[in-house]
Scaffold this active site. Structure first.
Site, PDB file in Angstrom:
ATOM      1  N   LYS A  62       7.489   1.756  -4.075  1.00  0.00           N
ATOM      2  CA  LYS A  62       6.845   2.215  -5.221  1.00  0.00           C
ATOM      3  C   LYS A  62       5.246   1.959  -4.496  1.00  0.00           C
ATOM      4  O   LYS A  62       4.549   3.048  -4.755  1.00  0.00           O
ATOM      5  CB  LYS A  62       7.158   1.315  -6.265  1.00  0.00           C
ATOM      6  CG  LYS A  62       8.398   1.165  -6.754  1.00  0.00           C
ATOM      7  CD  LYS A  62       8.665   0.495  -7.982  1.00  0.00           C
ATOM      8  CE  LYS A  62       8.433  -1.194  -7.813  1.00  0.00           C
ATOM      9  NZ  LYS A  62       9.502  -1.818  -7.025  1.00  0.00           N
ATOM     10  N   ARG A 102       8.847  -3.647 -16.341  1.00  0.00           N
ATOM     11  CA  ARG A 102       9.966  -4.293 -15.572  1.00  0.00           C
ATOM     12  C   ARG A 102      10.946  -5.057 -16.492  1.00  0.00           C
ATOM     13  O   ARG A 102      12.115  -5.428 -16.293  1.00  0.00           O
ATOM     14  CB  ARG A 102       9.479  -5.573 -14.731  1.00  0.00           C
ATOM     15  CG  ARG A 102       9.164  -5.136 -13.243  1.00  0.00           C
ATOM     16  CD  ARG A 102       8.712  -6.374 -12.432  1.00  0.00           C
ATOM     17  NE  ARG A 102       9.098  -6.047 -11.065  1.00  0.00           N
ATOM     18  CZ  ARG A 102       8.218  -5.549  -9.860  1.00  0.00           C
ATOM     19  NH1 ARG A 102       7.285  -5.034 -10.213  1.00  0.00           N
ATOM     20  NH2 ARG A 102       8.626  -5.644  -8.940  1.00  0.00           N
ATOM     21  N   ARG A 109       3.856 -12.393   2.486  1.00  0.00           N
ATOM     22  CA  ARG A 109       4.349 -12.515   1.213  1.00  0.00           C
ATOM     23  C   ARG A 109       5.381 -13.543   1.179  1.00  0.00           C
ATOM     24  O   ARG A 109       6.489 -13.413   1.737  1.00  0.00           O
ATOM     25  CB  ARG A 109       4.668 -11.109   0.788  1.00  0.00           C
ATOM     26  CG  ARG A 109       3.501 -10.455   0.108  1.00  0.00           C
ATOM     27  CD  ARG A 109       3.868  -9.326  -0.591  1.00  0.00           C
ATOM     28  NE  ARG A 109       4.858  -9.145  -1.530  1.00  0.00           N
ATOM     29  CZ  ARG A 109       5.205  -8.117  -2.382  1.00  0.00           C
ATOM     30  NH1 ARG A 109       4.550  -6.883  -2.029  1.00  0.00           N
ATOM     31  NH2 ARG A 109       6.239  -8.203  -3.202  1.00  0.00           N
ATOM     32  N   ARG A 117      15.861 -11.563  -6.374  1.00  0.00           N
ATOM     33  CA  ARG A 117      15.016 -10.548  -7.032  1.00  0.00           C
ATOM     34  C   ARG A 117      15.745  -9.121  -7.379  1.00  0.00           C
ATOM     35  O   ARG A 117      15.419  -8.658  -8.368  1.00  0.00           O
ATOM     36  CB  ARG A 117      13.877  -9.953  -6.161  1.00  0.00           C
ATOM     37  CG  ARG A 117      12.633 -10.992  -5.996  1.00  0.00           C
ATOM     38  CD  ARG A 117      11.929 -11.034  -4.604  1.00  0.00           C
ATOM     39  NE  ARG A 117      11.073  -9.696  -4.678  1.00  0.00           N
ATOM     40  CZ  ARG A 117      10.449  -9.232  -3.844  1.00  0.00           C
ATOM     41  NH1 ARG A 117      10.265  -9.763  -2.620  1.00  0.00           N
ATOM     42  NH2 ARG A 117       9.588  -8.022  -3.967  1.00  0.00           N
TER      43      ARG A 117
HETATM   44  P1  B4P Z   1       6.865  -1.316  -1.010  1.00  0.00           P
HETATM   45  O1  B4P Z   1       6.231   0.193  -1.030  1.00  0.00           O
HETATM   46  O2  B4P Z   1       5.592  -2.289  -0.803  1.00  0.00           O
HETATM   47  O3  B4P Z   1       7.623  -1.709  -2.163  1.00  0.00           O
HETATM   48  P2  B4P Z   1       7.657  -1.991  -3.657  1.00  0.00           P
HETATM   49  O4  B4P Z   1       8.505  -1.124  -4.483  1.00  0.00           O
HETATM   50  O5  B4P Z   1       6.301  -1.638  -4.143  1.00  0.00           O
HETATM   51  O6  B4P Z   1       7.719  -3.674  -3.661  1.00  0.00           O
HETATM   52  P3  B4P Z   1       8.143  -4.798  -4.564  1.00  0.00           P
HETATM   53  O7  B4P Z   1       8.801  -4.273  -5.802  1.00  0.00           O
HETATM   54  O8  B4P Z   1       8.222  -5.809  -3.833  1.00  0.00           O
HETATM   55  O9  B4P Z   1       6.505  -5.201  -5.214  1.00  0.00           O
HETATM   56  P4  B4P Z   1       5.730  -5.689  -6.488  1.00  0.00           P
HETATM   57  O10 B4P Z   1       4.309  -5.957  -5.868  1.00  0.00           O
HETATM   58  O11 B4P Z   1       5.857  -4.687  -7.545  1.00  0.00           O
HETATM   59  O12 B4P Z   1       7.731  -1.138   0.235  1.00  0.00           O
HETATM   60  C1  B4P Z   1       8.408  -2.077   0.778  1.00  0.00           C
HETATM   61  C2  B4P Z   1       8.576  -1.897   2.423  1.00  0.00           C
HETATM   62  O13 B4P Z   1       9.074  -0.944   2.699  1.00  0.00           O
HETATM   63  C3  B4P Z   1       7.272  -1.784   2.958  1.00  0.00           C
HETATM   64  O14 B4P Z   1       7.208  -2.623   3.986  1.00  0.00           O
HETATM   65  C4  B4P Z   1       7.011  -0.381   3.308  1.00  0.00           C
HETATM   66  O15 B4P Z   1       6.297  -0.097   4.658  1.00  0.00           O
HETATM   67  C5  B4P Z   1       8.372   0.044   3.724  1.00  0.00           C
HETATM   68  N1  B4P Z   1       8.909   1.266   3.294  1.00  0.00           N
HETATM   69  C6  B4P Z   1       8.555   1.849   2.137  1.00  0.00           C
HETATM   70  N2  B4P Z   1       8.894   3.201   2.165  1.00  0.00           N
HETATM   71  C7  B4P Z   1       9.721   3.417   3.353  1.00  0.00           C
HETATM   72  C8  B4P Z   1      10.630   4.206   3.829  1.00  0.00           C
HETATM   73  N3  B4P Z   1      10.646   5.562   3.466  1.00  0.00           N
HETATM   74  N4  B4P Z   1      11.226   3.984   4.923  1.00  0.00           N
HETATM   75  C9  B4P Z   1      11.280   3.002   5.604  1.00  0.00           C
HETATM   76  N5  B4P Z   1      10.494   2.011   5.125  1.00  0.00           N
HETATM   77  C10 B4P Z   1       9.700   2.211   3.861  1.00  0.00           C
HETATM   78  O16 B4P Z   1       6.405  -7.206  -7.139  1.00  0.00           O
HETATM   79  C11 B4P Z   1       6.349  -8.291  -6.455  1.00  0.00           C
HETATM   80  C12 B4P Z   1       6.388  -9.341  -7.624  1.00  0.00           C
HETATM   81  O17 B4P Z   1       5.619  -9.665  -8.652  1.00  0.00           O
HETATM   82  C13 B4P Z   1       8.010  -9.211  -8.450  1.00  0.00           C
HETATM   83  O18 B4P Z   1       8.903  -9.806  -7.741  1.00  0.00           O
HETATM   84  C14 B4P Z   1       7.519 -10.208  -9.880  1.00  0.00           C
HETATM   85  O19 B4P Z   1       7.733 -11.503  -9.275  1.00  0.00           O
HETATM   86  C15 B4P Z   1       6.049  -9.964  -9.642  1.00  0.00           C
HETATM   87  N6  B4P Z   1       5.738  -8.698 -10.774  1.00  0.00           N
HETATM   88  C16 B4P Z   1       5.268  -7.928 -10.504  1.00  0.00           C
HETATM   89  N7  B4P Z   1       5.243  -6.854 -11.635  1.00  0.00           N
HETATM   90  C17 B4P Z   1       5.790  -7.484 -12.668  1.00  0.00           C
HETATM   91  C18 B4P Z   1       5.938  -7.115 -13.952  1.00  0.00           C
HETATM   92  N8  B4P Z   1       5.461  -6.303 -14.504  1.00  0.00           N
HETATM   93  N9  B4P Z   1       6.530  -8.131 -14.821  1.00  0.00           N
HETATM   94  C19 B4P Z   1       6.926  -9.432 -14.346  1.00  0.00           C
HETATM   95  N10 B4P Z   1       6.485  -9.832 -13.107  1.00  0.00           N
HETATM   96  C20 B4P Z   1       5.982  -8.711 -11.946  1.00  0.00           C
END
Ligand code: B4P
Length: 197
Positions: free
Chosen positions: A14, A89, A134, A146
């Site tokens: 995302k 979420r 992280r 998670r």
């Molecule tokens: P990202 O792109 O970083 O993943 P994400 O989906 O944004 O991550 P996440 O769900 O953990 O984050 P959030 O900050 O929302 O990609 C992950 C990895 O994969 C990276 O290293 C990237 O380089 C790699 N990658 C990406 N695309 C790729 C591809 N095509 N091929 C190979 N590799 C690839 O949440 C973090 C925490 O914050 C949650 O667990 C929760 O505790 C809290 N939180 C956030 N929002 C909340 C909400 N609305 N309510 C309650 N808690 C919340």
């Protein structure tokens, strides 16, 4: 306004895709994960509270997250649209978002959900944990937690938007560029048919 939600499990890409999409479509990126990490880095009372939940792989309480989104809206009154990343979420967050958008006389145009297998997700998160610093990415147990939180608390959000006929699945495996192209195709189609409120 034109507002999109990028949906998917932890590590589905995302954050990665959001950066490219906001550039392409001129939307404001609202990542609740980034906002929470900023609060943690600044050691604010909200950040100190949120850290306890994030370190355990749990969701931060709804009222905290919704309050944060509300104040982000206040600071960005002139936005031509938002890309919501990692929010909502829970169903309560989705309902609150609908109300906040209704006050702005707008709504969600589409929810794009990135589909990625659990094995691939674990691989990506552990890999990111090596360099991101992280705490929620380095521990296998926290990562599993998670996923279980995602399936219990976040997947009902998909049903919420399916009922509203706004939900679209996108293949989230492949190169970053391939996934970006699939997202663009879906967004361009939505834009062509979208009637704002
Ligand atoms: P990202 O792109 O970083 O993943 P994400 O989906 O944004 O991550 P996440 O769900 O953990 O984050 P959030 O900050 O929302 O990609 C992950 C990895 O994969 C990276 O290293 C990237 O380089 C790699 N990658 C990406 N695309 C790729 C591809 N095509 N091929 C190979 N590799 C690839 O949440 C973090 C925490 O914050 C949650 O667990 C929760 O505790 C809290 N939180 C956030 N929002 C909340 C909400 N609305 N309510 C309650 N808690 C919340």
């Amino acid at each position: 306004m034109f507002n999109l939600i990028l949906f998917g499990p932890p590590g589905s890409g995302k954050g990665t895709q959001s950066e490219k999409l906001v550039d392409k479509y001129g939307l404001l990126h609202l990542s609740t994960g980034n906002l929470l990490r900023e609060e943690i880095a600044n050691k604010t009372p909200l950040g100190i509270e949120a850290k306890k939940f994030i370190d355990n792989g749990q969701l931060v309480p709804d009222e905290v997250v919704i309050g944060m989104v509300d104040s982000y809206f206040d600071k960005h009154k002139d936005a031509k649209g938002f890309l919501f990343d990692g929010f909502p979420r829970t169903v309560a967050q989705a309902q609150a978002l609908d109300k906040l958008l209704a006050l702005k006389k707008t709504d969600i145009a589409s929810v794009l959900a990135l589909d990625v297998s659990e094995d691939e997700l674990v691989k990506r998160l552990l890999n990111r944990g090596k360099t991101s610093g992280r705490s929620d990415d380095t521990n296998d147990e926290v990562i599993r937690k998670r996923f279980s939180v995602y399936s219990n608390e976040t997947s009902p959000v998909a049903e919420y938007y399916k009922k509203a006929r706004k939900f679209k699945n996108i293949k989230g495996e492949g190169s970053v560029e391939e996934i970006f192209a699939a997202l663009r195709q879906a967004i361009d189609k939505t834009m062509a048919n979208y009637k704002s409120l």
